[in-house]
Scaffold this motif. Structure first.
Motif, mmCIF file in Angstrom:
data_model
loop_
_atom_site.group_PDB
_atom_site.id
_atom_site.type_symbol
_atom_site.label_atom_id
_atom_site.label_comp_id
_atom_site.label_asym_id
_atom_site.label_seq_id
_atom_site.Cartn_x
_atom_site.Cartn_y
_atom_site.Cartn_z
ATOM 1 N N ALA A 1 16.808 26.762 -32.563
ATOM 2 C CA ALA A 1 15.631 26.529 -31.656
ATOM 3 C C ALA A 1 14.728 27.424 -31.843
ATOM 4 C CB ALA A 1 15.941 26.248 -30.286
ATOM 5 N N ALA A 2 15.028 28.522 -31.608
ATOM 6 C CA ALA A 2 14.126 29.744 -31.681
ATOM 7 C C ALA A 2 13.639 29.950 -33.259
ATOM 8 C CB ALA A 2 14.724 31.191 -31.449
ATOM 9 N N VAL A 3 14.436 29.687 -34.113
ATOM 10 C CA VAL A 3 14.121 29.875 -35.687
ATOM 11 C C VAL A 3 12.967 28.843 -36.043
ATOM 12 C CG1 VAL A 3 14.655 29.538 -37.910
ATOM 13 C CG2 VAL A 3 16.099 30.899 -36.731
ATOM 14 N N PHE A 4 13.120 27.575 -35.504
ATOM 15 C CA PHE A 4 12.115 26.401 -35.846
ATOM 16 C C PHE A 4 11.096 26.554 -35.058
ATOM 17 C CE2 PHE A 4 15.924 24.395 -37.899
ATOM 18 C CZ PHE A 4 15.181 23.812 -39.064
ATOM 19 N N MET B 1 9.119 30.382 -25.097
ATOM 20 C CA MET B 1 10.287 30.056 -25.275
ATOM 21 C C MET B 1 11.280 31.385 -25.066
ATOM 22 S SD MET B 1 12.815 28.398 -28.342
ATOM 23 C CE MET B 1 11.942 26.967 -28.570
ATOM 24 N N VAL B 2 12.330 31.308 -24.093
ATOM 25 C CA VAL B 2 12.907 32.616 -23.570
ATOM 26 C C VAL B 2 14.282 32.173 -23.990
ATOM 27 C CG1 VAL B 2 13.495 34.012 -21.683
ATOM 28 C CG2 VAL B 2 11.420 33.098 -21.884
ATOM 29 N N LEU B 3 14.911 33.261 -24.713
ATOM 30 C CA LEU B 3 16.274 33.469 -24.975
ATOM 31 C C LEU B 3 16.830 34.480 -23.840
ATOM 32 C CD1 LEU B 3 15.529 32.049 -27.850
ATOM 33 C CD2 LEU B 3 17.532 32.616 -28.454
ATOM 34 N N GLY B 4 17.089 34.064 -22.899
ATOM 35 C CA GLY B 4 17.271 34.832 -21.527
ATOM 36 C C GLY B 4 17.203 34.292 -20.221
ATOM 37 N N VAL C 1 15.235 25.032 -26.809
ATOM 38 C CA VAL C 1 15.760 23.721 -27.164
ATOM 39 C C VAL C 1 14.903 23.258 -28.430
ATOM 40 C CG1 VAL C 1 15.831 21.165 -26.558
ATOM 41 C CG2 VAL C 1 16.441 22.825 -24.764
ATOM 42 N N ARG C 2 15.408 22.781 -29.577
ATOM 43 C CA ARG C 2 14.783 22.222 -30.845
ATOM 44 C C ARG C 2 13.588 21.404 -30.330
ATOM 45 N NH1 ARG C 2 16.958 20.994 -36.855
ATOM 46 N NH2 ARG C 2 14.838 20.800 -37.725
#
Length: 280
Positions: free
Chosen positions: A150-153, A104-107, A126-127
């Motif tokens: 989404a990143a946390v879960f 999963m990419v936050l970027g 996305v969760r």
């Protein structure tokens, strides 16, 4: 004049790892409007003339490595595509070694394209998405609460968390700007208690990726940069030669209170002075 023993070691360096923003160039907080810094062209030309291997390693992930090389070429700096590295470059090495195939990419494309080119599937924040790892990079205008959630879960469900950088700030022509991956990591770590693994500078993984690209062991590399928390610590961690310049985050007093063994081997006003020493 630097200690002759230090200059002698400089001349035995077989490869250079050069920072980009604040060392060779400076742009705005969106990594646009780049302009060369004093001595940048002189240094790159000197390395070419002396057939000394080098790469440019930026902690920024707005651009792909190819786009970083192109931006430098547009300024007249002869940097080939293969000479440019980002945290996505070292992330590829780390993820393949650890068996992470879904990330999963936050970027943006600066991260997703290099990962996908290496056969790693990238997923949006996305969760409910199942992934092996989460990576945070440059994610400024696009960042939403839903993406953080989404990143946390994903981490709570077992994904490992990685950050392009944990720098508080990066250098721009407008002054210091807040590092987005540090801010994202702070939220995820606070809620989940997870370990944050840095794949960019000053991690040893970043130095090792650069060394493999150049075909030079870490002990025979020099690392050049402006940020006291990045390039110099990375150099010392890998037994490399550390060069600090004062054209970005750092300044002449940045290392005065540190023990001698963690100071830069060379502390210079700009990379033009480094070029002069290489020619001496």
């Amino acid at each position: 004049m630097p200690d002759p023993a230090v200059v002698d070691r400089l001349h035995r360096v077989r490869g250079f790892v050069l920072d980009m923003d604040g060392t060779l160039v400076l742009g705005d907080r969106n990594n646009q409007g780049l302009r060369p810094l004093p001595g940048a062209l002189d240094l790159v030309q000197t390395l070419h003339e002396r057939s000394i291997a080098f790469c440019v390693f930026t902690n920024g992930t707005v651009k792909t490595p190819a786009q970083c090389a192109d931006a430098l070429q547009q300024l007249g700096l002869p940097v080939l595509t293969d000479d440019a590295l980002t945290p996505a470059s070292s992330a590829v090495d780390v993820f393949l070694e650890r068996g992470h195939r879904r990330v999963m990419v936050l970027g943006g494309r600066g991260i997703t394209e290099p990962l996908e080119a290496a056969g790693i599937e990238t997923l949006p924040p996305v969760r409910g998405v199942r992934c092996d790892a989460v990576m945070a990079g440059w994610y400024r205008q696009e960042l939403t609460f839903e993406a953080l959630e989404a990143a946390v879960f994903a981490v709570l469900d077992g994904a490992q968390f990685y950050s392009a950088s944990q720098s508080l700030f990066f250098a721009t022509a407008e002054g210091r700007s807040l590092g987005t991956s540090r801010a994202i990591s702070a939220v995820v770590r606070d809620i989940t208690g997870c370990e944050v693994t840095v794949v960019g500078k000053p991690s040893l993984s970043a130095l090792q990726t650069a060394g493999r690209r150049l075909g030079v062991p870490s002990a025979e590399l020099a690392v050049v940069g402006d940020d006291p928390e990045l390039e110099v610590p990375m150099a010392h961690a890998g037994g490399a030669f550390a060069v600090a310049v004062h054209t970005g985050i750092g300044h002449a007093e940045s290392y005065t209170d540190l023990p001698a063994e963690v100071r830069p081997h060379l502390d210079l006003p700009d990379v033009g002075e480094l070029a002069r020493l290489l020619r001496s």
